[in-house]
Scaffold this motif. Sequence first.
Motif, PDB file in Angstrom:
ATOM      1  N   GLY A   1       0.816  -1.216   0.000  1.00 11.08           N
ATOM      2  CA  GLY A   1       0.000   0.000   0.000  1.00 11.08           C
ATOM      3  C   GLY A   1       0.850   1.266   0.000  1.00 11.08           C
ATOM      4  O   GLY A   1       0.542   2.224  -0.704  1.00 11.08           O
ATOM      5  N   LEU A   2       1.920   1.256   0.752  1.00  7.14           N
ATOM      6  CA  LEU A   2       2.808   2.421   0.788  1.00  7.14           C
ATOM      7  C   LEU A   2       3.528   2.612  -0.539  1.00  7.14           C
ATOM      8  O   LEU A   2       3.762   3.740  -0.972  1.00  7.14           O
ATOM      9  CB  LEU A   2       3.831   2.275   1.923  1.00  7.14           C
ATOM     10  CG  LEU A   2       3.233   2.422   3.320  1.00  7.14           C
ATOM     11  CD1 LEU A   2       4.252   2.024   4.371  1.00  7.14           C
ATOM     12  CD2 LEU A   2       2.739   3.819   3.550  1.00  7.14           C
ATOM     13  N   ARG A   3       3.881   1.528  -1.177  1.00  5.91           N
ATOM     14  CA  ARG A   3       4.546   1.649  -2.493  1.00  5.91           C
ATOM     15  C   ARG A   3       3.610   2.264  -3.524  1.00  5.91           C
ATOM     16  O   ARG A   3       4.051   2.971  -4.425  1.00  5.91           O
ATOM     17  CB  ARG A   3       5.008   0.280  -2.959  1.00  5.91           C
ATOM     18  CG  ARG A   3       6.261  -0.168  -2.256  1.00  5.91           C
ATOM     19  CD  ARG A   3       6.783  -1.452  -2.832  1.00  5.91           C
ATOM     20  NE  ARG A   3       7.991  -1.866  -2.145  1.00  5.91           N
ATOM     21  CZ  ARG A   3       8.448  -3.080  -2.128  1.00  5.91           C
ATOM     22  NH1 ARG A   3       7.794  -4.047  -2.754  1.00  5.91           N
ATOM     23  NH2 ARG A   3       9.538  -3.373  -1.481  1.00  5.91           N
ATOM     24  N   ARG A   4       2.302   1.989  -3.397  1.00  2.00           N
ATOM     25  CA  ARG A   4       1.338   2.533  -4.343  1.00  2.00           C
ATOM     26  C   ARG A   4       1.123   4.027  -4.155  1.00  2.00           C
ATOM     27  O   ARG A   4       0.628   4.699  -5.046  1.00  2.00           O
ATOM     28  CB  ARG A   4       0.013   1.806  -4.216  1.00  2.00           C
ATOM     29  CG  ARG A   4       0.022   0.499  -4.986  1.00  2.00           C
ATOM     30  CD  ARG A   4      -1.334  -0.164  -4.939  1.00  2.00           C
ATOM     31  NE  ARG A   4      -1.105  -1.388  -4.178  1.00  2.00           N
ATOM     32  CZ  ARG A   4      -1.833  -1.825  -3.189  1.00  2.00           C
ATOM     33  NH1 ARG A   4      -2.894  -1.169  -2.800  1.00  2.00           N
ATOM     34  NH2 ARG A   4      -1.536  -2.926  -2.549  1.00  2.00           N
ATOM     35  N   LEU A   5       1.501   4.546  -2.982  1.00  2.00           N
ATOM     36  CA  LEU A   5       1.349   5.994  -2.742  1.00  2.00           C
ATOM     37  C   LEU A   5       2.296   6.721  -3.609  1.00  2.00           C
ATOM     38  O   LEU A   5       2.533   7.487  -4.199  1.00  2.00           O
ATOM     39  CB  LEU A   5       1.636   6.333  -1.282  1.00  2.00           C
ATOM     40  CG  LEU A   5       0.629   5.812  -0.288  1.00  2.00           C
ATOM     41  CD1 LEU A   5       1.110   6.125   1.133  1.00  2.00           C
ATOM     42  CD2 LEU A   5      -0.722   6.437  -0.489  1.00  2.00           C
TER      43      LEU A   5
END
Length: 118
Positions: free
Chosen positions: A114-118
């Motif tokens: 999820g953080l990588r998608r930010l």
Amino acid sequence: MVRPYTITRGRTAPERDDFSLITVLTTADEPLDEHGVPLRAGRLQPEHRIILDRCRRPAAVAEVSADLDLPVSVTKILLADLVAQGLLLARAPLSVARASGGADMGLLAAVRDGLRRL
């Protein structure tokens, strides 16, 4: 723009290595030194002050890093400074801390993704 190595005074790694992206941070209610004297936050860098203000309500390392718009590695150094001074409290999230078999790797992978998608 201030370079990250300026903010950290040339340090490239925190003194503590137990911060994860989901470590929960909270500003200490009334931080005291080793002699029981209240600590003052008067000589802190602006980033330290932002962290203390942000962590009046519990926040994860990843959230603080995003709010500061700084790399997580730089944020962890600043967080370690505040924890060492007794101005900030750090703990594992309750769901991770209660797990008997250690951290739920599926949950951690989902957070990472999820953080990588930010």
